[in-house]
Design an enzyme around this catalytic site. Structure first.
Site, PDB file in Angstrom:
ATOM      1  N   THR A 177       0.836  -1.200   0.000  1.00  0.00           N
ATOM      2  CA  THR A 177       0.000   0.000   0.000  1.00  0.00           C
ATOM      3  C   THR A 177       0.871   1.249   0.000  1.00  0.00           C
ATOM      4  O   THR A 177       1.963   1.229   0.568  1.00  0.00           O
ATOM      5  CB  THR A 177      -0.863  -0.046   1.275  1.00  0.00           C
ATOM      6  OG1 THR A 177      -1.799  -1.094   1.130  1.00  0.00           O
ATOM      7  CG2 THR A 177      -1.588   1.252   1.542  1.00  0.00           C
TER       8      THR A 177
ATOM      9  N   ARG B 286     -13.828  -8.111  -0.517  1.00  0.00           N
ATOM     10  CA  ARG B 286     -13.138  -7.695   0.714  1.00  0.00           C
ATOM     11  C   ARG B 286     -12.591  -6.266   0.568  1.00  0.00           C
ATOM     12  O   ARG B 286     -11.980  -5.900  -0.433  1.00  0.00           O
ATOM     13  CB  ARG B 286     -12.001  -8.657   1.007  1.00  0.00           C
ATOM     14  CG  ARG B 286     -11.181  -8.334   2.259  1.00  0.00           C
ATOM     15  CD  ARG B 286      -9.939  -7.513   1.959  1.00  0.00           C
ATOM     16  NE  ARG B 286      -9.101  -7.342   3.126  1.00  0.00           N
ATOM     17  CZ  ARG B 286      -8.058  -6.523   3.181  1.00  0.00           C
ATOM     18  NH1 ARG B 286      -7.728  -5.810   2.143  1.00  0.00           N
ATOM     19  NH2 ARG B 286      -7.338  -6.409   4.271  1.00  0.00           N
ATOM     20  N   VAL B 287     -12.799  -5.458   1.589  1.00  0.00           N
ATOM     21  CA  VAL B 287     -12.237  -4.113   1.645  1.00  0.00           C
ATOM     22  C   VAL B 287     -11.443  -4.011   2.941  1.00  0.00           C
ATOM     23  O   VAL B 287     -11.916  -4.423   4.009  1.00  0.00           O
ATOM     24  CB  VAL B 287     -13.355  -3.044   1.617  1.00  0.00           C
ATOM     25  CG1 VAL B 287     -12.768  -1.653   1.828  1.00  0.00           C
ATOM     26  CG2 VAL B 287     -14.121  -3.104   0.293  1.00  0.00           C
ATOM     27  N   GLY B 288     -10.233  -3.474   2.847  1.00  0.00           N
ATOM     28  CA  GLY B 288      -9.384  -3.339   4.029  1.00  0.00           C
ATOM     29  C   GLY B 288      -9.494  -1.971   4.664  1.00  0.00           C
ATOM     30  O   GLY B 288     -10.507  -1.279   4.527  1.00  0.00           O
ATOM     31  N   ASP B 289      -8.446  -1.593   5.351  1.00  0.00           N
ATOM     32  CA  ASP B 289      -8.458  -0.344   6.115  1.00  0.00           C
ATOM     33  C   ASP B 289      -8.183   0.888   5.277  1.00  0.00           C
ATOM     34  O   ASP B 289      -8.583   2.000   5.659  1.00  0.00           O
ATOM     35  CB  ASP B 289      -7.392  -0.416   7.216  1.00  0.00           C
ATOM     36  CG  ASP B 289      -5.996  -0.637   6.622  1.00  0.00           C
ATOM     37  OD1 ASP B 289      -5.853  -1.542   5.772  1.00  0.00           O
ATOM     38  OD2 ASP B 289      -5.065   0.099   6.990  1.00  0.00           O
TER      39      ASP B 289
ATOM     40  N   THR C  30      -0.311   1.056   6.793  1.00  0.00           N
ATOM     41  CA  THR C  30      -0.105  -0.071   5.880  1.00  0.00           C
ATOM     42  C   THR C  30       0.065  -1.330   6.711  1.00  0.00           C
ATOM     43  O   THR C  30       0.851  -1.337   7.660  1.00  0.00           O
ATOM     44  CB  THR C  30       1.143   0.101   4.994  1.00  0.00           C
ATOM     45  OG1 THR C  30       1.478  -1.182   4.431  1.00  0.00           O
ATOM     46  CG2 THR C  30       2.341   0.645   5.753  1.00  0.00           C
ATOM     47  N   GLY C  31      -0.669  -2.357   6.376  1.00  0.00           N
ATOM     48  CA  GLY C  31      -0.538  -3.591   7.142  1.00  0.00           C
ATOM     49  C   GLY C  31      -1.774  -4.449   6.969  1.00  0.00           C
ATOM     50  O   GLY C  31      -2.536  -4.277   6.013  1.00  0.00           O
TER      51      GLY C  31
ATOM     52  N   GLY D 215      -5.073  -5.165   7.128  1.00  0.00           N
ATOM     53  CA  GLY D 215      -6.117  -4.170   7.252  1.00  0.00           C
ATOM     54  C   GLY D 215      -7.206  -4.466   8.268  1.00  0.00           C
ATOM     55  O   GLY D 215      -7.730  -3.562   8.928  1.00  0.00           O
TER      56      GLY D 215
END
Ligand code: ASP
Length: 320
Positions: free
Chosen positions: A179, A207-210, A229-230, A232
């Site tokens: 990211t 799927r949606v992350g942070d 970044t990581g 999520g």
């Protein structure tokens, strides 16, 4: 407007640095791309542009650079697609914009900004977001534009691990935190933050992350700006970006203590890993992470870019 002495831009290209998977040429190319992004942002800072524009300029360069997991070079979903997420927030006004699951937007960070500036909404997803992009004149491309052989290989490896029953519950050999993000303090003393990503390799079911979630992967207010970044899911569950800034605003913590406490404390205790960049209104930047490295860098008013990749790489503190 004359930039203040404290004006600064900090960026990251993800905390998924894996020494084993990188050649010296890969490292050199990543460092060069980070420097290009810093210089692009610095040009805007020097011109007196607001922090939000500085963040957008830097992230656009990183989205176009194929070595990072954002824009061109994004990771593939389980179905072999690229689904992109991005968000940005203006600390001065508290306004924010975000997009998730877009497949044809060349620079998702520019669409996130259009959502913020030209709609009454904060977040748009999928086909609706792309229809809005078309209306706003935000550049659309064929999905093949995002393809890189390296990311395709990473998906094939993840699918083989799936098939062999070695799928991991979370980050491991098949996860690549690449990211990109930026935080900036402009000459007027205003902060902004932005983040853009392809998410996580082999992601499924929309799927949606942070990264596109305001407060999780991105946050900016008058005192503090953060891009994460990581893994999520854990950044969402700890409201990581907002939590760092809340500790600065209400908890009396300095930015380094707050960022360390959340990234190397809350996120890790919850079961996640990764990193972040965090900037306060005095121009101090924190770069916490708990992986082998994080593509990272900063540039101040003198226009000299400073970048680092591995954990042991020296990165001078802002102002040094
Ligand atoms: N945070 C991103 C996500 O979970 C991944 C990354 O940082 O590369 O979607």
């Amino acid at each position: 407007m004359q930039p203040l002495a404290t004006a600064v831009l900090a960026i990251h290209g993800g905390a998924g640095v894996e020494r084993a998977g990188m050649t010296a040429d890969d490292v050199a190319a990543a460092r060069a791309a980070l420097e290009r992004a810093l210089r692009a942002g610095h040009a805007r800072l020097e011109a007196g542009a607001p922090a939000l524009e500085v963040v957008g300029a830097a992230i656009t360069v990183l989205e176009d650079a194929p070595m990072f997991n954002a824009g061109r070079g994004a990771v593939f979903t389980h179905d072999g697609r690229n689904e992109l997420d991005a968000s940005l927030m203006d600390g001065a006004s508290g306004r924010a914009g975000a997009v998730a699951g877009v497949q044809r937007v060349r620079n998702p960070i520019l669409l996130a900004r259009a959502v913020m500036e030209h709609s009454p909404h904060v977040m748009m997803v999928g086909a609706g977001a792309e229809a809005f992009a078309g209306e706003q004149g935000v550049t659309l491309v064929e999905p093949a534009y995002f393809h890189t052989d390296k990311r395709w290989e990473q998906l094939q490896r993840a699918l083989r691990e799936d098939a062999a029953g070695q799928a991991q519950a979370g980050p491991g050999s098949t996860m690549y935190f690449g990211t990109v993000g930026a935080v900036a303090l402009d000459g007027a003393g205003h902060l902004a933050a932005g983040t853009s990503t392809g998410g996580m390799t082999n992601k499924r079911y929309g799927r949606v992350g942070d990264s596109p979630i305001i407060g999780a992967g991105t946050w900016a207010d008058a005192a503090c700006a953060v891009s994460g970044t990581g893994w999520g899911e854990y950044y969402i569950r700890t409201a990581a970006a907002h939590e760092i800034c809340a500790r600065v605003r209400h908890g009396g913590e300095d930015i380094r203590t707050a960022a360390e406490g959340v990234i190397n404390g809350d996120v890790v205790r919850a079961g996640g890993d990764g990193g972040a960049i965090a900037l306060d209104a005095g121009g101090t930047v924190a770069f916490p992470f708990n992986t082998e490295g994080m593509f990272r860098g900063w540039i101040g008013t003198d226009g000299v870019p400073h970048v680092a990749v591995f954990a042991e790489d020296a990165l001078p503190a802002v102002g040094e």
